[in-house]
Motif scaffolding. Structure first.
Motif, PDB file in Angstrom:
ATOM      1  N   GLN A  88       0.843  -1.218   0.000  1.00  0.00           N
ATOM      2  CA  GLN A  88       0.000   0.000   0.000  1.00  0.00           C
ATOM      3  C   GLN A  88       0.871   1.259   0.000  1.00  0.00           C
ATOM      4  O   GLN A  88       0.485   2.289  -0.535  1.00  0.00           O
ATOM      5  N   ASP A 100       3.403   1.814  -1.656  1.00  0.00           N
ATOM      6  CA  ASP A 100       3.872   2.154  -3.003  1.00  0.00           C
ATOM      7  C   ASP A 100       3.182   3.410  -3.519  1.00  0.00           C
ATOM      8  O   ASP A 100       3.682   4.079  -4.415  1.00  0.00           O
ATOM      9  N   ARG A 101       2.013   3.695  -2.976  1.00  0.00           N
ATOM     10  CA  ARG A 101       1.255   4.860  -3.452  1.00  0.00           C
ATOM     11  C   ARG A 101       1.575   6.122  -2.653  1.00  0.00           C
ATOM     12  O   ARG A 101       0.972   7.173  -2.867  1.00  0.00           O
ATOM     13  N   VAL A 139       2.069   9.473  -4.449  1.00  0.00           N
ATOM     14  CA  VAL A 139       0.979  10.022  -5.263  1.00  0.00           C
ATOM     15  C   VAL A 139      -0.298  10.228  -4.459  1.00  0.00           C
ATOM     16  O   VAL A 139      -1.228  10.866  -4.915  1.00  0.00           O
ATOM     17  N   GLU A 140      -0.317   9.682  -3.227  1.00  0.00           N
ATOM     18  CA  GLU A 140      -1.524   9.806  -2.415  1.00  0.00           C
ATOM     19  C   GLU A 140      -1.598  11.166  -1.729  1.00  0.00           C
ATOM     20  O   GLU A 140      -0.751  12.031  -1.933  1.00  0.00           O
ATOM     21  N   THR A 168      -1.232  10.838   4.343  1.00  0.00           N
ATOM     22  CA  THR A 168      -0.513   9.550   4.360  1.00  0.00           C
ATOM     23  C   THR A 168       0.991   9.798   4.480  1.00  0.00           C
ATOM     24  O   THR A 168       1.684   9.110   5.229  1.00  0.00           O
ATOM     25  N   GLU A 173       7.581  11.704  -6.935  1.00  0.00           N
ATOM     26  CA  GLU A 173       6.338  11.387  -7.649  1.00  0.00           C
ATOM     27  C   GLU A 173       6.545  11.303  -9.156  1.00  0.00           C
ATOM     28  O   GLU A 173       5.710  10.754  -9.864  1.00  0.00           O
ATOM     29  N   THR A 195       7.795   3.492 -10.987  1.00  0.00           N
ATOM     30  CA  THR A 195       7.290   2.698  -9.857  1.00  0.00           C
ATOM     31  C   THR A 195       8.442   1.997  -9.144  1.00  0.00           C
ATOM     32  O   THR A 195       8.510   1.987  -7.915  1.00  0.00           O
ATOM     33  N   GLN A 219      10.517   4.451  -7.208  1.00  0.00           N
ATOM     34  CA  GLN A 219       9.830   4.866  -5.978  1.00  0.00           C
ATOM     35  C   GLN A 219       9.973   3.800  -4.899  1.00  0.00           C
ATOM     36  O   GLN A 219      10.204   4.095  -3.727  1.00  0.00           O
ATOM     37  N   LYS A 220       9.832   2.542  -5.320  1.00  0.00           N
ATOM     38  CA  LYS A 220       9.980   1.435  -4.364  1.00  0.00           C
ATOM     39  C   LYS A 220      11.398   1.439  -3.792  1.00  0.00           C
ATOM     40  O   LYS A 220      11.590   1.272  -2.583  1.00  0.00           O
TER      41      LYS A 220
END
Ligand SMILES: Nc1ncnc2c1ncn2[C@@H]1O[C@H](COP(=O)(O)OP(=O)(O)OP(=O)(O)O)[C@@H](O)[C@H]1O
Ligand SMILES: [Mg+2]
Length: 401
Positions: free
Chosen positions: A152, A154-155, A158-159, A163, A308, A312, A315-316
């Protein structure tokens, strides 16, 4: 017994039991009752890293979630406490663990409290340490730190802001023993001010007092974030290996003031601002300015790009780098590596990064819990970890390792 005395006592009683050669926090025994898909589960562990594999829906993340309740808060899914009870078994659940910590081996029990009889009282988690009820779950952070990384997250980049702010504060909790208390005190004063303003806000003296508290705790929160993120950034810059360094900064009005003025001046300015904005905040129903609005900005240092805008996988990798740097700093503060819960982290990494991650985790020394659907991804840990297979809520040691 107060918690300081308890710490002293545990220290005295269990010095002999301490695992001298193991510098990491480790769960040596775990039992669950009516927790998620587990009716009863009992696991004995030897302190090495733990690998849990099994098909989707088997119950891997549920075990990590149970372990996340060894720290204050709502666990790694931020679920409502009554949702955690096994379907068909009622809302009550219990997690019990025997944990090797910096102050010796302790027994921790936690679960949903009996309803207080008052429907409005809300759900409460009880925590027992060595059989003694703890005043609150916050006492757990006197004994151990738990850090986690879940799919979760991972977002995260962008969230929404909240968060990221929560993630930032969790990082700082492990580095600054007073941060959680400061955040809670700030939020309490802020909620009380919101209530008072909504009710008409006639009590000037009470409002002044609450705003002074907000200013004092709010500036402490902002300062701890700035300091904590700077230390994590420095730790990342020192690290070698395939995980990228990041630049981190706490973004908020108060955090920005602290770059320009001493804390006392920032407190005074925040207090004055709150007093001036009472009318505006009453209309809005909340304080317009303050560390409850702050964000965390992350840049990929090598690429000079905001997180951002990274891929992906990048980011991880940034999240892993931040988590590892944080764990190293927590170990420095506590003289003990934290308990680490890494849910499905291996599956996202290429072989080189996976091996580097395992090497780094083993070097850190804390017990890490790793999950995945494919046991082959953990071959690099063969002989250096305990392997368990999970199928439909039943956990058994894997034969091959
Ligand atoms: N309160 C509950 N009572 C009973 N079962 C539950 C409860 N909450 C969740 N579950 C079930 O527990 C099962 C295991 O969930 P979990 O998230 O641990 O799976 P997982 O092994 O991590 O799977 P994945 O590989 O897909 O991440 C799921 O089927 C889920 O529906
Ligand atoms: Mg899962």
């Amino acid at each position: 017994m107060d918690s300081a005395a308890l710490v002293a006592e545990v220290h005295k009683d269990s010095a002999a039991e301490r695992v001298a050669s193991d510098p990491g926090t480790a769960v040596l025994g775990l039992s669950l009752r009516d927790f998620r898909n587990y009716g009863t589960l009992q696991l004995g562990l030897n302190g090495l890293p733990v690998v849990l594999t099994g098909p989707n829906g088997a119950g891997k993340t549920n075990i990590l979630e149970a372990l996340s309740f060894l720290s204050p808060g709502r666990g790694l899914r931020r679920a409502r406490l009554s949702e955690l009870g096994r379907h068909g078994g009622g809302p009550r659940w219990a997690v019990h663990a025997r944990v090797a910590t910096a102050v010796g081996t302790i027994s921790v029990g936690t679960g949903l409290a009996e309803p207080a009889g008052d429907e409005d009282a809300g759900e409460r988690r009880i925590v027992r340490i060595n059989g003694e009820p703890a005043a609150s779950a916050n006492v757990l952070s006197e004994y151990l730190d738990v850090v986690w990384l879940t799919p979760q997250m991972d977002r995260l980049f962008v969230e929404g802001v909240s968060t990221r702010r929560r993630f930032m504060d969790r990082l700082v909790y492990g580095l600054d023993g007073g941060h959680a208390r400061q955040v809670a005190a700030y939020e309490r004063a802020m909620r009380e001010r919101n209530r008072l303003l909504k009710a008409g806000g006639a009590d000037r003296v009470w409002l002044d007092a609450l705003e002074s508290q907000m200013a004092e705790h709010g500036v402490a929160v902002a300062a701890a974030r700035r300091d904590g993120l700077a230390r994590i950034e420095a730790a990342m810059a020192l690290a070698s290996g395939p995980f990228p360094a990041a630049r981190l900064s706490a973004q908020g009005g108060i955090e920005a003031w602290l770059a320009e003025m001493p804390a006392l001046a920032a407190e005074e300015r925040f207090r004055r601002l709150l007093a001036e904005r009472r009318g505006y905040d009453r209309e809005a129903g909340a304080a317009a300015e303050g560390p409850h609005r702050s964000d965390m900005a992350v840049w990929h240092a090598g690429k000079g790009q905001a997180a951002e805008q990274c891929s992906t996988g990048e980011q991880k990798a940034l999240l892993i780098a931040i988590t590892l740097a944080n764990a190293r700093l927590v170990r420095g503060r506590r003289q003990m590596a934290p308990l680490m819960l890494l849910d499905e982290v291996s599956a996202h990494l290429d072989a080189r990064r996976r091996d580097a991650l395992y090497d780094e985790l083993l070097a850190l020394g804390g017990q890490v819990w790793l999950t995945g659907t494919d046991e082959a991804l953990f071959a690099g840990l063969s002989g250096r970890a305990e392997f368990f297979g999970i199928a439909e809520g039943a956990v058994a040691p894997s034969a091959v390792h």
